[in-house]
Design a protein around this motif. Structure first.
Motif, mmCIF file in Angstrom:
data_model
loop_
_atom_site.group_PDB
_atom_site.id
_atom_site.type_symbol
_atom_site.label_atom_id
_atom_site.label_comp_id
_atom_site.label_asym_id
_atom_site.label_seq_id
_atom_site.Cartn_x
_atom_site.Cartn_y
_atom_site.Cartn_z
ATOM 1 N N ASN A 91 39.092 43.286 41.212
ATOM 2 C CA ASN A 91 39.984 44.352 40.752
ATOM 3 C C ASN A 91 41.037 44.676 41.814
ATOM 4 O OD1 ASN A 91 40.065 46.751 38.520
ATOM 5 N ND2 ASN A 91 40.669 47.516 40.524
ATOM 6 N N THR B 169 28.824 44.048 40.143
ATOM 7 C CA THR B 169 29.659 45.187 40.574
ATOM 8 C C THR B 169 30.500 44.818 41.789
ATOM 9 O OG1 THR B 169 27.955 46.714 39.777
ATOM 10 C CG2 THR B 169 29.632 47.613 41.249
ATOM 11 N N LEU C 102 31.963 44.629 33.749
ATOM 12 C CA LEU C 102 30.595 44.855 34.202
ATOM 13 C C LEU C 102 29.597 44.241 33.224
ATOM 14 C CD1 LEU C 102 30.180 48.464 35.669
ATOM 15 C CD2 LEU C 102 29.953 46.267 36.839
ATOM 16 N N LEU D 59 34.590 44.648 41.900
ATOM 17 C CA LEU D 59 35.338 45.490 42.843
ATOM 18 C C LEU D 59 36.372 44.670 43.608
ATOM 19 C CD1 LEU D 59 35.807 48.199 44.237
ATOM 20 C CD2 LEU D 59 33.922 47.647 45.803
ATOM 21 N N PHE E 36 36.802 48.090 33.819
ATOM 22 C CA PHE E 36 35.535 48.627 34.330
ATOM 23 C C PHE E 36 34.325 48.244 33.468
ATOM 24 C CE2 PHE E 36 32.789 52.606 34.852
ATOM 25 C CZ PHE E 36 32.078 52.060 35.907
ATOM 26 N N ILE F 140 35.122 52.002 39.599
ATOM 27 C CA ILE F 140 34.281 50.901 40.064
ATOM 28 C C ILE F 140 33.701 51.219 41.439
ATOM 29 C CG2 ILE F 140 34.227 48.443 40.657
ATOM 30 C CD1 ILE F 140 36.659 48.113 38.742
#
Length: 300
Positions: A45, A38, A89, A42, A85, A200
């Motif tokens: 992104n 995660t 993940l 993040l 997303f 996210i």
């Protein structure tokens, strides 16, 4: 020096994208030693969103971006929820549980999954070559995931393999839905990242991953956001626009997993497993059969 032809330029842009993609498994492997999936997603992104927005502004398409964002915010949120997303993940979970060489090899079977999912979603029909290709690819997956111990069916990490296979379903589903997406390519992917960012961030907050950061993983996450999720898309998009033979450019993708294994052994310290090489050979053979079948059907 004479000006390069459009097809030559397309091959160079395509090769650039493929080389960047080939380094991603190594970046995933190194970054996930310090960040959770995660946290990695993040940071990547955010970096990708900044890069893609900068490209759009440089092209003078900022007003168009804002206009389309207002008109298509629902579809942008929907597509962004799928990719990046959910897709990344799931994919990063696979990379976190498996050796990167195994995760990336299994992930390459998404093209086979696409063919099978296109039957109910796009009403397409499967050919004999599709079944042969699927058999070769999924035998390769089985060989990789059991480390060559097929008879005993002892999986090295069944959960990790499940995540890797699930990522192929999500990616194929995304691209099938993408055939109906009316947004321009670059603007569409930028909006996906923009609308995925709050999702996210909220998920990271709920899971308590907005704290306890290991700065050693940040450079890898920045690299992934800039090159895997950003520049590679721009290069690949440019290649497909310039070429008059999309299959020729698409065939460059076969180089990526082979290069990837080299980078993993040299920079991530992963020993190259014999089972990965054999399984990957089966997967690439299956993809080659599928591509050859499509070229025969549509020679132009």
């Amino acid at each position: 020096m004479s000006k390069l032809s459009n097809n030559t330029q397309a091959m160079l842009f395509g090769l650039g994208a493929v080389i960047l993609w080939s380094t991603v498994a190594t970046a995933f492997s190194i970054s996930l030693r310090h960040l959770s999936p995660t946290q990695l997603l993040l940071v990547a992104n955010i970096v990708s969103l900044i890069f893609l927005t900068t490209v759009i502004i440089a092209k003078g398409e900022a007003k168009q971006l804002i206009s389309i964002a207002k008109q298509s915010w629902k579809s942008s949120l929907f597509f962004g929820a799928i990719n990046p997303f959910i897709y990344y993940l799931i994919l990063l979970q696979a990379y976190d549980m498996l050796p990167a060489q195994e995760a990336q090899a299994i992930n390459y079977t998404w093209a086979i999954m696409l063919s099978f999912m296109a039957v109910p979603m796009l009403k397409q029909r499967l050919k004999t070559a599709d079944y042969i290709a699927a058999t070769a690819c999924y035998f390769g997956v089985l060989y990789i995931s059991t480390r060559g111990q097929i008879a005993s069916l002892e999986f090295s990490n069944l959960t990790g393999v499940a995540f890797a296979l699930l990522s192929t379903i999500i990616w194929a589903f995304y691209w099938l839905l993408n055939t109906k997406d009316k947004r321009p390519g670059l603007i569409g992917i930028t909006l996906n990242f923009a609308f995925a960012l709050p999702l996210i961030t909220i998920f990271a907050g709920i899971t308590g991953e907005l704290s306890n950061w290991d700065n050693k993983g940040l450079w890898g996450a920045i690299y992934i956001g800039l090159f895997e999720m950003g520049l590679s898309f721009v290069l690949w998009n440019k290649a497909l626009k310039l070429t008059t033979n999309a299959s020729q450019v698409a065939n460059l993708i076969f180089l990526s997993p082979l290069l990837s294994i080299i980078w993993l052994s040299q920079f991530a310290g992963e020993p190259i497993l014999r089972s990965t090489l054999i399984g990957l050979a089966c997967i690439l053979a299956g993809l080659f059969i599928q591509n050859a079948s499509k070229r025969n059907k549509h020679p132009k």
